[in-house]
Design a protein around this motif. Structure first.
Motif, PDB file in Angstrom:
ATOM      1  N   SER A 147      -5.182  -0.088   3.751  1.00 53.69           N
ATOM      2  CA  SER A 147      -5.556  -0.952   3.966  1.00 53.69           C
ATOM      3  C   SER A 147      -4.889  -1.669   5.841  1.00 53.69           C
ATOM      4  O   SER A 147      -5.822  -2.420   6.742  1.00 53.69           O
ATOM      5  N   ALA A 148      -4.078  -0.490   6.135  1.00 57.31           N
ATOM      6  CA  ALA A 148      -3.834  -0.517   7.670  1.00 57.31           C
ATOM      7  C   ALA A 148      -5.043  -0.722   8.633  1.00 57.31           C
ATOM      8  O   ALA A 148      -5.159  -1.238   9.376  1.00 57.31           O
ATOM      9  N   MET A 149      -5.436   0.810   8.000  1.00 58.41           N
ATOM     10  CA  MET A 149      -6.486   1.293   9.220  1.00 58.41           C
ATOM     11  C   MET A 149      -7.933   0.524   8.674  1.00 58.41           C
ATOM     12  O   MET A 149      -8.779   0.241   9.761  1.00 58.41           O
ATOM     13  N   ASP A 158       0.731  -1.400   0.161  1.00 58.37           N
ATOM     14  CA  ASP A 158       0.188   0.394  -0.014  1.00 58.37           C
ATOM     15  C   ASP A 158       0.912   1.397   0.180  1.00 58.37           C
ATOM     16  O   ASP A 158       2.935   1.263   0.009  1.00 58.37           O
ATOM     17  N   GLY A 159       0.158   2.547   0.078  1.00 58.03           N
ATOM     18  CA  GLY A 159       0.872   3.424  -0.058  1.00 58.03           C
ATOM     19  C   GLY A 159       0.842   3.953   1.436  1.00 58.03           C
ATOM     20  O   GLY A 159      -0.190   3.648   2.009  1.00 58.03           O
ATOM     21  N   VAL A 160       1.186   4.755   1.890  1.00 56.19           N
ATOM     22  CA  VAL A 160       0.621   6.311   3.107  1.00 56.19           C
ATOM     23  C   VAL A 160      -0.396   6.547   2.219  1.00 56.19           C
ATOM     24  O   VAL A 160       0.362   7.790   1.506  1.00 56.19           O
ATOM     25  N   ASN A 161      -1.613   6.953   2.703  1.00 55.28           N
ATOM     26  CA  ASN A 161      -2.403   7.193   1.372  1.00 55.28           C
ATOM     27  C   ASN A 161      -3.743   8.120   1.920  1.00 55.28           C
ATOM     28  O   ASN A 161      -4.667   7.897   1.032  1.00 55.28           O
ATOM     29  N   ILE A 206      -1.877   9.183  10.460  1.00 60.14           N
ATOM     30  CA  ILE A 206      -1.742   9.288   8.992  1.00 60.14           C
ATOM     31  C   ILE A 206      -1.423   7.835   8.394  1.00 60.14           C
ATOM     32  O   ILE A 206       0.041   7.620   9.644  1.00 60.14           O
ATOM     33  N   SER A 207      -1.375   7.558   7.641  1.00 61.61           N
ATOM     34  CA  SER A 207      -1.139   6.055   7.485  1.00 61.61           C
ATOM     35  C   SER A 207      -2.160   5.703   5.987  1.00 61.61           C
ATOM     36  O   SER A 207      -1.575   5.651   5.441  1.00 61.61           O
TER      37      SER A 207
END
Length: 321
Positions: free
Chosen positions: A201-203, A135-138, A197-198
């Motif tokens: 996918s992680a959130m 993923d990106g930090v997005n 800020i993340s």
């Protein structure tokens, strides 16, 4: 004599303990590690067996870089962000607009950046073999609001994304707190931070939409999960086995990218179905500011090799157009 095949595999002669950064899930960030282990076993004809341990089982995630240096673990699949202190050269993928998660590993290999990174990693007794980008930090998640423009970030208390994005957001006026991802949910719930800020996918994996439903989608940069071995463990492998492991890692990159891109098609819909409310940021507003800040801090931290890395990345991008 017939050439060995995976179906003729011998008993494992080399067992590697690889520390993952994520718990066991049914999503690509965990499954990718199992894919790497599977392909390495196949390509070494069963001689190398990889144990992929979930986050915290072998060593706390924050201590993985130190454990690699000491040889406490054989290797890791861990985000480049977590190595920013030891290897700031890795953070080129966080320069806004420079890379894309579907091609960032290919970009690194074909441009020569991965070779430069691997050379730098050896100074820390790390052997950098490759990786993948989940993923990106997005996304900026928040309890009360979306962020229309960069100036809106001022005054918000957020979980830090780490790496060179941290000074970039501090310059924009955000208050940042560092914490493990597992603590983000309760920290927002208790009011320690307003959001984070993340990565989407992680959130989504942490069910953050239950405590912070406003999700501003801004593709700040890509992050890579890197397959890194300790030099001590790597040197125990014979040269022919090392070559097979390198080939396996390159093959696993391609396979995991395909899996992740397929998963991405449904990821946002899943988060929205559970209550996340997305606002797609206008990158004509966000892009120039974030590109300027991330580039500035990358060049500050990466040292003499920094300009060369950015030049190689940009040349690769131009060649593709």
């Amino acid at each position: 004599t017939p050439k060995p095949t995976p179906t003729m595999a011998a008993q494992p002669q080399y067992k590697l303990r690889i520390a993952q950064f994520t718990p066991v899930t049914d999503e690509p960030r965990w499954l990718a590690g199992l894919e790497f282990a599977k392909i390495i076993k196949q390509r070494t004809y069963g001689l190398v067996e990889v144990e992929v341990a979930p986050a915290g089982q072998l060593v706390p995630v924050a201590q993985i870089p130190e454990a690699l240096t000491k040889g406490t673990i054989d290797g890791t699949l861990n985000p480049d962000l977590y190595f920013a202190g030891q290897l700031p050269v890795l953070s080129w993928d966080f320069v806004t607009g420079l890379s894309d998660k579907s091609t960032v590993m290919k970009q690194g290999r074909e441009s020569g950046i991965l070779a430069l990174e691997a050379q730098d990693a050896l100074k820390q007794k790390y052997v950098l073999l490759g990786g993948y980008s989940p993923d990106g930090v997005n996304v900026i998640v928040h309890k009360k609001k979306w962020f229309i423009k960069p100036e809106d970030i001022k005054g918000s208390m957020l979980r830090s994304p780490g790496g060179l994005l941290t000074p970039a957001f501090q310059e924009l006026g955000a208050g940042l707190a560092s914490m493990p991802s597992a603590e983000v949910y309760t920290s927002i719930q208790r009011g320690v931070v307003d959001g984070a800020i993340s990565a989407v996918s992680a959130m989504h994996g942490l069910k953050i939409q239950e405590v912070a439903k406003y999700w501003t989608y801004v593709p700040f940069g890509v992050y890579r999960v890197l397959f890194i071995m300790s030099q001590a463990s790597w040197d125990k492998l014979p040269p022919d086995i090392q070559a097979q492991v390198r080939q396996a890692v390159a093959e696993a990159e391609v396979k995991t990218v395909a899996d992740i891109m397929a998963f991405d098609k449904v990821l946002r819909q899943k988060a929205e179905a559970l209550g996340a409310q997305f606002l797609d940021a206008d990158m004509s507003v966000w892009g120039p500011t974030m590109a300027e800040l991330t580039r500035k801090y990358y060049l500050r931290d990466a040292g003499a090799v920094g300009p060369q890395v950015l030049d190689l990345a940009e040349k690769w991008n131009k060649a593709r157009k």
